[in-house]
Design a protein around this motif. Structure first.
Motif, short mmCIF file in Angstrom:
data_model
loop_
_atom_site.label_atom_id
_atom_site.label_comp_id
_atom_site.label_asym_id
_atom_site.label_seq_id
_atom_site.Cartn_x
_atom_site.Cartn_y
_atom_site.Cartn_z
N GLU A 38 4.04 11.11 5.38
CA GLU A 38 5.50 10.97 5.42
C GLU A 38 5.99 10.05 4.29
OE1 GLU A 38 6.79 11.49 10.07
OE2 GLU A 38 5.64 9.70 9.53
N VAL A 39 5.24 9.02 4.01
CA VAL A 39 5.61 8.14 2.89
C VAL A 39 5.57 8.92 1.58
CG1 VAL A 39 4.91 6.12 1.54
CG2 VAL A 39 4.87 6.02 4.04
N ARG A 40 4.53 9.72 1.43
CA ARG A 40 4.44 10.55 0.21
C ARG A 40 5.57 11.58 0.15
NH1 ARG A 40 -1.16 9.40 1.29
NH2 ARG A 40 -2.11 8.49 -0.59
N ASN A 41 6.01 12.07 1.31
CA ASN A 41 7.14 13.00 1.33
C ASN A 41 8.43 12.33 0.87
OD1 ASN A 41 5.80 15.29 2.09
ND2 ASN A 41 6.35 15.17 4.26
N VAL A 42 8.60 11.05 1.21
CA VAL A 42 9.77 10.32 0.72
C VAL A 42 9.78 10.35 -0.81
CG1 VAL A 42 10.87 8.05 0.52
CG2 VAL A 42 9.97 8.82 2.73
N ALA A 43 8.64 10.06 -1.41
CA ALA A 43 8.55 10.05 -2.87
C ALA A 43 8.77 11.44 -3.44
CB ALA A 43 7.20 9.49 -3.30
N SER A 80 4.53 13.69 -10.61
CA SER A 80 5.72 14.48 -10.94
C SER A 80 6.25 14.16 -12.34
CB SER A 80 6.82 14.23 -9.90
OG SER A 80 6.40 14.63 -8.62
N GLN A 81 5.46 13.40 -13.11
CA GLN A 81 5.80 13.06 -14.49
C GLN A 81 7.04 12.18 -14.59
OE1 GLN A 81 3.46 14.09 -16.83
NE2 GLN A 81 2.49 14.80 -14.94
N LEU A 82 7.23 11.32 -13.58
CA LEU A 82 8.34 10.38 -13.61
C LEU A 82 7.83 8.99 -13.98
CD1 LEU A 82 10.19 11.40 -10.32
CD2 LEU A 82 10.84 11.97 -12.65
N GLN A 83 8.60 8.28 -14.77
CA GLN A 83 8.27 6.88 -15.04
C GLN A 83 8.54 6.06 -13.79
OE1 GLN A 83 10.30 5.30 -18.45
NE2 GLN A 83 9.13 6.52 -19.91
N THR A 84 7.67 5.12 -13.51
CA THR A 84 7.85 4.26 -12.34
C THR A 84 7.93 2.80 -12.76
OG1 THR A 84 5.44 4.18 -11.99
CG2 THR A 84 6.70 5.84 -10.76
N ASP A 85 8.74 2.07 -12.04
CA ASP A 85 8.90 0.63 -12.24
C ASP A 85 8.75 -0.01 -10.88
OD1 ASP A 85 9.57 -1.95 -12.92
OD2 ASP A 85 11.71 -1.52 -13.24
N VAL A 86 7.64 -0.70 -10.65
CA VAL A 86 7.38 -1.32 -9.35
C VAL A 86 7.92 -2.74 -9.34
CG1 VAL A 86 5.64 -2.07 -7.69
CG2 VAL A 86 5.36 0.11 -8.90
N LEU A 87 8.87 -2.99 -8.46
CA LEU A 87 9.44 -4.31 -8.27
C LEU A 87 8.86 -4.90 -6.98
CD1 LEU A 87 11.38 -6.67 -8.63
CD2 LEU A 87 13.22 -5.22 -7.71
N ASP A 88 7.98 -5.85 -7.13
CA ASP A 88 7.32 -6.48 -5.99
C ASP A 88 8.03 -7.78 -5.66
OD1 ASP A 88 5.66 -7.52 -4.08
OD2 ASP A 88 3.82 -7.41 -5.27
N LEU A 89 8.88 -7.75 -4.64
CA LEU A 89 9.67 -8.93 -4.31
C LEU A 89 8.84 -10.05 -3.71
CD1 LEU A 89 12.91 -7.25 -2.89
CD2 LEU A 89 12.62 -8.39 -5.10
N SER A 90 7.58 -9.77 -3.36
CA SER A 90 6.72 -10.84 -2.86
C SER A 90 6.39 -11.86 -3.95
CB SER A 90 5.43 -10.28 -2.28
OG SER A 90 4.54 -9.85 -3.29
N ARG A 115 0.84 -1.21 0.00
CA ARG A 115 0.00 0.00 0.00
C ARG A 115 0.87 1.25 0.00
NH1 ARG A 115 -4.08 -0.23 4.82
NH2 ARG A 115 -4.74 1.72 3.80
N MET A 116 1.93 1.24 0.80
CA MET A 116 2.85 2.39 0.83
C MET A 116 3.52 2.57 -0.53
SD MET A 116 4.67 1.83 4.54
CE MET A 116 3.71 1.44 6.00
N THR A 117 3.85 1.48 -1.17
CA THR A 117 4.45 1.55 -2.50
C THR A 117 3.50 2.22 -3.49
OG1 THR A 117 5.69 -0.49 -2.04
CG2 THR A 117 5.49 0.18 -4.35
N GLN A 118 2.23 1.91 -3.38
CA GLN A 118 1.23 2.54 -4.26
C GLN A 118 1.15 4.04 -4.02
OE1 GLN A 118 -2.10 -0.10 -3.19
NE2 GLN A 118 -2.14 -0.79 -5.31
N TRP A 119 1.21 4.47 -2.75
CA TRP A 119 1.17 5.90 -2.45
C TRP A 119 2.39 6.61 -3.04
CZ3 TRP A 119 0.33 4.63 3.42
CH2 TRP A 119 -0.95 4.12 3.59
N ALA A 120 3.54 5.98 -2.90
CA ALA A 120 4.75 6.58 -3.46
C ALA A 120 4.67 6.66 -4.98
CB ALA A 120 5.97 5.76 -3.04
N GLU A 121 4.13 5.64 -5.59
CA GLU A 121 4.01 5.63 -7.05
C GLU A 121 3.10 6.76 -7.53
OE1 GLU A 121 3.32 2.47 -10.68
OE2 GLU A 121 2.20 2.16 -8.82
#
Length: 356
Positions: A323-328, A133-143, A121-127
């Protein structure tokens, strides 16, 4: 030349033990209809094991290698070519900025737990923030390691501890067809790391440390920090040649240096600060650039509360969500500055007096 120590390797498996291990993948009674075919395949696998056919498909290395006539694995050569293409795109100012988002949790609802992870869920918020911000994202789900068929990150074999040039970039330890060590996901993950201008790792703490899927990937990235891009210089895995090469002077190239990073580490009782520090130290050592203090986050979710209500605890913690969104956001800002050549790197260009 330093002494090469021997005496730890186990003996080869007996034919009976090899048979028992081979058949463990075919316990489903449905395979009984193909016993004769399985016996023929097992005989071929036994021969490959006895003969040690690690890389059965090879071709000459060709120009640009220390020994152009050395036979290299075609699988390694393919991975190497994809890394070179990814690195060229990373350096091209015309290419879109790309951020690799790594979900380090081993949990998903397609596996035994039957529920998504808070990390996902946090990964989705960051994405969401990065895409705004018009950045390409690549989600690597190690699960996916816990829920996908025949997908592996095999463990690091510690070649670097014999001599740094024995650790090849990308890793040449896998696939090892003679040992059945195949379907190694790292061949793809090296490319995804290389293509990224920034990386954000989001992870829970498992027993004070990184979850095993994340730690497996971390260990296999050792070749990115000082690894040898030319396996012909050591003629594969020849320890004497690698030791001699290192002792002549090795520059320990940092193949992923110059990328920005952010971190989100969460837990429920203990271990978040230690895990966050160790991940930060590792990324710093590899030459990645932190995106600022707000890009390195460690927080508890549902501190000492039941696991059963942890998603509800995350729902209620609006500050943590922000805070998670601030990291992104911090990483997005860092990528913009990085691509513009204005990201502060005070130690850039300084030579390490003791490189390793």
């Amino acid at each position: 030349m330093t002494e090469i120590r021997k005496g730890q390797a186990p003996p080869v498996l007996s034919r009976q033990l090899f048979h028992e291990r081979f058949m463990q993948s075919f316990m489903d009674p449905a395979f009984r209809a193909e016993e004769a075919a399985l016996s023929r395949v097992e005989a071929l696998a036994w021969d490959a094991y006895q003969q040690g056919r690690k890389a059965p498909l090879t071709r000459k290395a060709g120009p640009g290698y220390a020994d152009p006539d050395y036979d290299l694995s075609v699988e390694w050569l393919d991975t190497r070519a994809r890394l070179e293409k990814a690195q060229a795109a990373w350096q091209d100012p015309a290419c879109a900025s790309r951020v690799l988002l790594i979900n380090g949790s081993a949990r998903n609802d397609g596996s035994c737990p039957g529920e998504i992870s808070k990390t996902f869920r946090m990964t989705q918020w960051a994405e969401e923030v990065l895409q705004q911000s018009q950045l390409q994202t690549d989600v690597l789900d190690l699960s996916l390691l816990t829920s996908s068929y025949h997908l592996n990150i095999h463990p690091c074999k510690g070649c670097v501890s014999t001599a740094m040039p024995l650790c090849h970039w990308p890793c040449s330890c896998y696939p090892n067809h003679s040992l059945g060590q195949t379907s190694d996901w790292m061949a793809e993950l090296y490319e995804r790391w290389t293509a990224a201008h920034a990386v954000i790792i989001l992870t829970p703490v498992y027993w004070y440390q990184a979850p095993s899927p994340l730690k497996l990937m971390i260990d296999r990235l050792v070749c990115a920090d000082g690894g040898n891009p030319d396996p012909t210089s050591t003629h594969g895995k020849k320890p004497a040649e690698a030791k001699e090469l290192e002792l002549r002077g090795w520059d320990y190239p940092k193949h992923l240096a110059g990328r920005a990073y952010g971190l989100v580490v969460h837990g429920d009782v203990a271990g978040i600060e230690g895990a966050r520090r160790s991940l930060s130290d590792w990324l710093d050592w590899m030459g990645l650039i932190d995106a600022g203090s707000q890009a390195r986050l460690d927080r508890y979710v549902g501190y000492y509360q039941p696991y059963a209500t942890s998603h509800e605890a995350l729902d209620a913690d609006k500050a943590l969500q922000a805070e998670v969104r601030n990291v992104a956001s911090a990483v997005a800002n860092a990528v913009q500055a990085l691509r513009a050549g204005t990201l502060s790197q005070p130690d850039r260009g300084l030579a390490r007096p003791r490189p390793k």
